[in-house]
Design a protein around this motif. Structure first.
Motif, PDB file in Angstrom:
ATOM      1  N   LEU A  52     -18.570 -21.405  20.048  1.00 23.29           N
ATOM      2  CA  LEU A  52     -17.935 -20.869  21.241  1.00 23.29           C
ATOM      3  C   LEU A  52     -16.468 -21.274  21.195  1.00 23.29           C
ATOM      4  O   LEU A  52     -16.142 -22.448  21.033  1.00 23.29           O
ATOM      5  N   TYR A  55     -14.817 -25.428  30.875  1.00 21.70           N
ATOM      6  CA  TYR A  55     -13.492 -25.331  31.490  1.00 21.70           C
ATOM      7  C   TYR A  55     -13.625 -25.031  32.981  1.00 21.70           C
ATOM      8  O   TYR A  55     -12.904 -25.570  33.793  1.00 21.70           O
ATOM      9  N   ILE A  92     -17.621 -13.515  25.972  1.00 16.80           N
ATOM     10  CA  ILE A  92     -18.567 -13.912  27.015  1.00 16.80           C
ATOM     11  C   ILE A  92     -17.740 -14.637  28.076  1.00 16.80           C
ATOM     12  O   ILE A  92     -16.978 -15.543  27.731  1.00 16.80           O
ATOM     13  N   LYS A  93     -17.911 -14.248  29.324  1.00 16.33           N
ATOM     14  CA  LYS A  93     -17.126 -14.881  30.398  1.00 16.33           C
ATOM     15  C   LYS A  93     -15.659 -14.970  29.964  1.00 16.33           C
ATOM     16  O   LYS A  93     -15.066 -13.969  29.597  1.00 16.33           O
ATOM     17  N   ASP A 116     -19.735 -23.010  30.968  1.00 15.38           N
ATOM     18  CA  ASP A 116     -18.316 -22.990  30.645  1.00 15.38           C
ATOM     19  C   ASP A 116     -17.697 -24.311  31.078  1.00 15.38           C
ATOM     20  O   ASP A 116     -17.471 -24.538  32.264  1.00 15.38           O
ATOM     21  N   ARG A 118     -18.212 -11.784  19.933  1.00 13.90           N
ATOM     22  CA  ARG A 118     -18.186 -11.000  21.177  1.00 13.90           C
ATOM     23  C   ARG A 118     -17.639 -11.871  22.304  1.00 13.90           C
ATOM     24  O   ARG A 118     -17.779 -13.100  22.273  1.00 13.90           O
ATOM     25  N   GLU A 132     -17.919 -15.815  21.548  1.00 12.98           N
ATOM     26  CA  GLU A 132     -18.979 -16.358  20.704  1.00 12.98           C
ATOM     27  C   GLU A 132     -18.789 -15.785  19.301  1.00 12.98           C
ATOM     28  O   GLU A 132     -18.670 -14.577  19.142  1.00 12.98           O
ATOM     29  N   SER A 183     -12.438 -20.909  22.759  1.00  7.63           N
ATOM     30  CA  SER A 183     -11.627 -20.614  23.931  1.00  7.63           C
ATOM     31  C   SER A 183     -10.185 -21.054  23.694  1.00  7.63           C
ATOM     32  O   SER A 183      -9.925 -21.922  22.866  1.00  7.63           O
ATOM     33  N   PHE A 185     -23.669 -24.072  18.296  1.00 10.73           N
ATOM     34  CA  PHE A 185     -25.124 -23.967  18.416  1.00 10.73           C
ATOM     35  C   PHE A 185     -25.722 -23.830  17.029  1.00 10.73           C
ATOM     36  O   PHE A 185     -25.427 -22.875  16.331  1.00 10.73           O
ATOM     37  N   SER A 196     -23.621 -20.783  15.747  1.00 11.30           N
ATOM     38  CA  SER A 196     -22.660 -20.067  16.579  1.00 11.30           C
ATOM     39  C   SER A 196     -21.596 -21.018  17.095  1.00 11.30           C
ATOM     40  O   SER A 196     -21.889 -22.171  17.398  1.00 11.30           O
ATOM     41  N   TYR A 228     -24.859 -19.826  28.581  1.00 14.97           N
ATOM     42  CA  TYR A 228     -23.693 -20.595  28.176  1.00 14.97           C
ATOM     43  C   TYR A 228     -22.998 -21.190  29.387  1.00 14.97           C
ATOM     44  O   TYR A 228     -22.562 -20.463  30.266  1.00 14.97           O
ATOM     45  N   PHE A 276     -14.615 -16.750  27.359  1.00 13.09           N
ATOM     46  CA  PHE A 276     -14.482 -17.237  25.981  1.00 13.09           C
ATOM     47  C   PHE A 276     -15.160 -16.291  24.992  1.00 13.09           C
ATOM     48  O   PHE A 276     -15.552 -15.185  25.358  1.00 13.09           O
TER      49      PHE A 276
END
Lengths: 201, 245
Positions: free
Chosen positions: A151, B240, A128-129, B238, A126, A133, A153, A165, A149, B236, A131
């Motif tokens: 992350l 960056y 998030i912000k 970030d 999904r 996950e 980007s 994680f 998990s 989370y 990036f």
């Protein structure tokens, strides 16, 4: 739909060029699916090494290579330094990233060793912000399956994972704690930290 | 002590204690008011691990083959299921109540008192629980981080949970002293087996990190919060964004 796909490919292509030429923070429009595909590939490589039947020391070296090619190591290095990064000269920073890369891929490459005898399966992804996950489930004999998990980007210019994680335990945070503690013990002397990181491998 | 007295004790004493705990469950919060004391316990725990637990776990693995070790682990875990059953009942989690009881019934019979784990093949294996989790479901906040000699990292709430679980385990009321000793012995074996299985991970935290106390605390709090609340994931950050500041 087909047209959308072509458009996206064009966009990916052109924005890669843009990112390459401007080395800016502008990323192309990656999707959660792209991130999932990346982690699928990462997991397939780990699983292939696990089932290769190679000796453990060979496997650890292979895991190291996998970590290096799928993780955004410079970003992890900068994050691990935290505020202390501000005091570093350009050349110190470059040296730190180099030393840290070897150290961190060795450390987490060894961690992948724990998956020997088991397997990792991608579950879902999904956004998030800015990036994505990607959640995976690790199945190890004799243990309840646990969540790992990633992350992901593309802000580095390439789609890579920048944090991991394991059952909720944040790799970046552990790394910042570790480097912070090393700096504290050496009165903030980055050169000394680099030397000790090199020696620890 | 009668069962009722025990129940009353574990309900009243800890809850009144816990209501005094100030800090609430907060992701990303690693405040540590007991740090000085905790660090001392941590050093003692590390010494216990180094001198006793770690070497014994190696002997344990070398002395026993895989099969006897897995029989011991199965047996120990089977006799921990009644405790899970009680906790899931208190949590009102009916799905896991039935899973846990199914698992216990199958393993205690077909699995020869729990030496084998046939329930796994039927797909009936409930995730473990404890009274710390029950308190969490009841809305009790985690309290502050504590590291206790012999017991390791915990929080104020989970420490109360550990004590309550000891009093609460129905197995203790049912088994005769000889059987209880057998369960306790296999529990020790299971701990040694787990220490060996997690060997390199635990070693890297305790012996290879610059600040093993800080790493232990981080790992415990994050792991525990994730276990109790997997749907509310860590905030989370970030990297960056942070580095562009």
């Amino acid at each position: 739909m087909t047209k959308g796909l072509i458009d996206r490919r064009c966009f990916v292509f052109s924005s890669t060029l843009l990112a390459a030429s401007a080395s800016s923070t502008l990323g192309w429009a990656a999707t959660a699916k792209d991130a999932e595909v990346l982690v699928e590939k990462l997991v397939a490589e780990i699983n292939a090494v696990i089932s290769s039947g190679n000796s453990e020391s060979v496997m650890v070296r292979q895991f190291e290579e996998i970590f290096k090619s799928y993780a955004d190591v410079p970003t992890i290095a900068r994050y691990a330094l935290g505020n202390d990064a501000r005091g570093l000269s350009q050349s110190q920073m470059e040296k730190f990233i180099k030393v840290y890369s070897v150290y961190v891929s060795h450390k987490y490459g060894r961690r992948f060793r724990e998956f020997i005898g088991g397997k990792i399966v991608v579950q879902k992804s999904r956004p998030i912000k800015s990036f994505f996950e990607v959640e995976t489930l690790a199945h190890l004999k004799g243990w309840e399956p646990f969540t790992v998990s990633f992350l992901v980007s593309n802000r580095s210019g390439k789609l890579l994972f920048f944090n991991m994680f394991i059952e909720g335990i944040n790799m970046l945070l552990s790394e910042r704690t570790e480097i912070g503690a090393m700096l504290d013990k050496r009165r903030g002397d980055v050169e000394k930290v680099m030397k000790d990181l090199q020696n620890s491998i | 002590m009668k069962l009722v007295t025990k129940l009353a004790l574990f309900l009243i004493v800890p809850l009144s204690f816990l209501s005094a705990c100030s800090s609430s469950f907060q992701l990303g919060n690693y405040d540590d008011p007991y740090e000085n004391v905790n660090r001392k316990s941590h050093e003692i725990n590390k010494a216990i691990d180094k001198k006793v637990l770690r070497p014994s776990s190696k002997i344990y693995v070398r002395a026993l083959g895989k099969k006897p070790r897995s029989a011991i682990a199965n047996f120990s875990e089977n006799w921990g299921l009644p405790k899970d059953f009680v906790n899931y009942t208190l949590q009102g989690d009916l799905r896991n109540v039935s899973k846990t009881s199914g698992q216990f019934l199958i393993n205690s019979t077909i699995g020869l008192a729990g030496i084998f784990d046939p329930s796994e093949k039927f797909g009936i294996s409930a995730r473990g629980t404890d009274f710390g989790e029950t308190l969490h479901r009841w809305g009790v906040s985690e309290g502050d981080y504590v590291e206790i000699i012999f017991l390791g990292p915990s929080t104020e709430r989970d420490m109360v949970g550990k004590v309550a679980d000891l009093l609460l385990n129905p197995v203790g009321f049912v088994l005769n002293p000889w059987q209880s000793r057998l369960v306790t012995t296999t529990n020790v074996g299971n701990v040694l087996g787990n220490r060996a299985a997690l060997g390199s991970t635990i070693d890297s935290v305790l012996y290879d990190s610059a600040d093993s106390y800080a790493q232990t605390k981080l790992a415990y709090l994050q792991g525990r919060r994730f276990r109790l609340n997997p749907e509310i994931s860590e905030i989370y950050s970030d990297p960056y964004e942070e580095m562009n500041d």
